[in-house]
Design a protein around this motif. Structure first.
Motif, short mmCIF file in Angstrom:
data_model
loop_
_atom_site.label_atom_id
_atom_site.label_comp_id
_atom_site.label_asym_id
_atom_site.label_seq_id
_atom_site.Cartn_x
_atom_site.Cartn_y
_atom_site.Cartn_z
N LEU A 118 0.81 -1.22 0.00
CA LEU A 118 0.00 0.00 0.00
C LEU A 118 0.84 1.27 0.00
CD1 LEU A 118 -2.74 -1.07 2.59
CD2 LEU A 118 -2.79 -1.23 0.09
N LYS A 119 2.17 1.10 0.14
CA LYS A 119 3.10 2.23 0.18
C LYS A 119 2.63 3.29 1.19
CE LYS A 119 4.78 1.61 -4.53
NZ LYS A 119 5.94 0.85 -4.05
N ALA A 120 2.47 2.82 2.41
CA ALA A 120 1.98 3.72 3.46
C ALA A 120 2.50 3.25 4.82
CB ALA A 120 0.46 3.75 3.47
N TYR A 121 2.62 4.21 5.76
CA TYR A 121 2.97 3.94 7.14
C TYR A 121 1.71 4.00 7.98
CZ TYR A 121 7.89 4.45 5.92
OH TYR A 121 9.13 4.29 5.35
N PHE A 122 1.52 2.98 8.81
CA PHE A 122 0.32 2.89 9.63
C PHE A 122 0.70 2.98 11.10
CE2 PHE A 122 -0.82 0.86 5.66
CZ PHE A 122 -2.09 1.37 5.41
N GLY A 123 -0.01 3.85 11.85
CA GLY A 123 0.27 4.05 13.26
C GLY A 123 -0.79 3.40 14.13
N LYS A 169 -3.56 6.13 12.58
CA LYS A 169 -2.90 7.14 11.76
C LYS A 169 -2.37 6.48 10.48
CE LYS A 169 -1.29 9.70 15.85
NZ LYS A 169 -0.09 10.20 16.58
N GLU A 170 -2.27 7.27 9.43
CA GLU A 170 -1.75 6.75 8.17
C GLU A 170 -1.00 7.85 7.42
OE1 GLU A 170 -3.36 4.89 3.91
OE2 GLU A 170 -4.68 4.94 5.66
N ILE A 171 0.19 7.52 6.96
CA ILE A 171 0.99 8.47 6.18
C ILE A 171 1.32 7.80 4.84
CG2 ILE A 171 3.14 9.78 6.02
CD1 ILE A 171 3.23 9.78 9.07
N LYS A 172 0.80 8.35 3.77
CA LYS A 172 1.05 7.81 2.45
C LYS A 172 2.49 8.12 2.02
CE LYS A 172 -2.97 6.05 1.15
NZ LYS A 172 -3.10 4.61 0.77
N GLN A 173 3.13 7.15 1.42
CA GLN A 173 4.48 7.37 0.90
C GLN A 173 4.37 7.95 -0.51
OE1 GLN A 173 6.98 4.00 0.02
NE2 GLN A 173 8.80 5.01 0.82
N ALA A 210 7.28 12.61 -2.53
CA ALA A 210 8.29 13.26 -1.68
C ALA A 210 8.99 12.27 -0.76
CB ALA A 210 7.65 14.37 -0.86
N LEU A 211 8.32 11.15 -0.40
CA LEU A 211 8.90 10.16 0.51
C LEU A 211 9.26 8.86 -0.21
CD1 LEU A 211 6.47 10.55 3.56
CD2 LEU A 211 8.80 11.43 3.37
N ALA A 212 9.22 8.87 -1.54
CA ALA A 212 9.40 7.64 -2.30
C ALA A 212 10.77 7.00 -2.09
CB ALA A 212 9.18 7.91 -3.79
N MET A 213 11.79 7.80 -1.84
CA MET A 213 13.15 7.28 -1.68
C MET A 213 13.54 7.07 -0.22
SD MET A 213 14.50 6.65 -4.55
CE MET A 213 14.02 6.88 -6.27
N ALA A 214 12.61 7.30 0.69
CA ALA A 214 12.92 7.16 2.12
C ALA A 214 12.70 5.72 2.56
CB ALA A 214 12.06 8.11 2.94
N VAL A 215 13.67 5.16 3.28
CA VAL A 215 13.55 3.81 3.83
C VAL A 215 14.02 3.83 5.28
CG1 VAL A 215 13.82 2.62 1.62
CG2 VAL A 215 15.84 3.21 2.95
N ASN A 216 13.61 2.77 6.04
CA ASN A 216 14.01 2.67 7.44
C ASN A 216 13.62 3.92 8.24
OD1 ASN A 216 17.08 0.73 7.23
ND2 ASN A 216 15.01 0.09 7.48
N MET A 217 12.37 4.32 8.17
CA MET A 217 11.94 5.54 8.84
C MET A 217 11.57 5.27 10.28
SD MET A 217 9.62 6.96 5.67
CE MET A 217 9.26 8.58 6.34
N VAL A 218 12.11 6.10 11.20
CA VAL A 218 11.72 6.06 12.61
C VAL A 218 11.40 7.48 13.05
CG1 VAL A 218 13.12 4.02 13.10
CG2 VAL A 218 14.08 6.28 13.48
N HIS A 219 10.51 7.62 14.00
CA HIS A 219 10.11 8.95 14.44
C HIS A 219 11.25 9.66 15.17
CE1 HIS A 219 6.00 7.84 13.46
NE2 HIS A 219 5.62 9.08 13.72
N SER A 220 11.48 10.91 14.82
CA SER A 220 12.39 11.77 15.57
C SER A 220 11.62 12.76 16.42
CB SER A 220 13.34 12.51 14.62
OG SER A 220 12.62 13.22 13.62
N SER A 221 10.33 12.94 16.12
CA SER A 221 9.41 13.75 16.92
C SER A 221 8.00 13.34 16.51
CB SER A 221 9.64 15.26 16.66
OG SER A 221 9.16 15.61 15.38
#
Length: 339
Positions: A138-143, A155-159, A162-173
């Motif tokens: 689904l190319k999305a992050y689910f919270g 929560k849901e953040i679609k990839q 702008a985020l297509a090349m981002a991998v291994n994402m962890v929250h910094s805030s």
């Protein structure tokens, strides 16, 4: 550099001056490869197999659960254990870490609103009880939140692009991610949920040198591994799957400490351009190095394999959990009694 600017040419006939120039030249060559140089914001800490402390045996307790068959990802969160399994039923199974009893399952499998099809990565969120999963279909992050009564993602953040090349994402805030991009030379990249760059820290070429002048995406592929964050989000770290490294970012100061060892060698690989772009093809034997990373309050724990996939399947022993302090000094070497 022009030597005649620094040293008058007339002095080159002097034997002492010739020796002096030769010494400078040797020192120049001995300064090391670019990936072994330190900077004000980049410190290197080497350790070898001889410097690994004597092992301390950890005796594990095998737990038998019937709710899942093949766990894909496991994290500990707020006195709970979360296990992800990519089957046709619910994706996440939650257990009480004190009693080790099953609590509930969440993450409804499907294509509807708030539903998820698989968990490709699992990470803690920035708020209490929160965790995030990435669905590559689904190319999305689910919270989700372990304290919620809902099975659907909250929560849901679609990839998007702008985020297509981002991998291994962890929250910094609660509004930003720390990640790495599959292109470019920047190591730690902090992005907003919309994909805007907040900050960057370090570069991959400080860790990798190859005279073939490879493109960035090949270097990042060779150095692939895990990204982890401390509970307070003050520290972030990458670890290497095929090269044995741990890059620790102190976000407050911007200083990166690079732990290299115990082998400190790049995997051997060729370049294949068959797909229309360059990709690394690893040569055998292909050793797995660091596979799991945990950033604790005062130290870091890293699961080190040091075996090939074939040796892992055969059940060969050798897996260790190394403990480091945040300055990069190895503190302990724990051996587990099964793996």
């Amino acid at each position: 550099m022009r030597w005649d600017v620094i040293i008058p040419l007339s002095n080159l006939a002097n034997p002492f001056m010739k020796t002096y120039i030769n010494l400078i030249f040797v020192l120049f060559l001995c300064c090391g490869e670019p990936h072994e140089r330190e900077f004000k914001d980049y410190k290197i800490k080497h350790f070898s197999e001889k410097e690994i402390p004597p092992p301390t045996l950890l005796k594990g307790k095998k737990l038998h659960y019937t709710q899942f068959l093949i766990p894909r990802h496991i994290i500990a969160l707020e006195d709970h254990l979360i296990v992800a399994e990519n089957q046709l039923n619910d994706i996440f199974y939650i257990y009480d870490l004190n009693s080790m009893e099953f609590v509930k399952s969440i993450g409804k499998n499907g294509l509807g609103p708030g539903e998820i099809t698989l968990c490709a990565s699992l990470a803690k969120g920035a708020t209490y009880g929160e965790f995030w999963a990435f669905d590559t279909n689904l190319k999305a992050y689910f919270g989700y939140n372990i304290n919620s009564d809902h099975k659907l993602a909250e929560k849901e953040i679609k990839q998007g692009e702008a985020l297509a090349m981002a991998v291994n994402m962890v929250h910094s805030s609660d509004s930003t991610f720390m990640t790495k991009l599959m292109h470019g030379n920047k190591m730690f990249v902090e992005l907003t949920f919309d994909g805007d760059t907040v900050n960057t820290y370090g570069t991959w070429d400080r860790l990798f040198y190859d005279k073939r002048r490879l493109p960035d995406h090949v270097i990042i592929n060779v150095l692939q591994g895990k990204l982890a964050a401390s509970e307070d989000r003050n520290y972030f770290a990458f670890s290497g799957l095929f090269k044995d490294y741990i890059e620790i970012l102190d976000k407050g100061s911007g200083v990166i400490t690079s732990i290299r060892g115990p082998v400190n060698k790049l995997p051997k690989f060729d370049i294949d351009s068959g797909p229309g772009y360059e990709v690394p093809v690893f040569k055998e034997p292909k050793y797995h190095r660091y596979t799991v990373l945990h950033l604790g309050e005062s130290s870091i724990f890293a699961l080190y394999i040091g075996l090939t996939p074939e040796e892992i399947v055969e059940g060969k022993k050798g897996v260790s959990i190394f403990e480091f302090d945040y300055s990069g000094q190895i503190l302990n070497n724990y051996k587990i009694d099964f793996h």
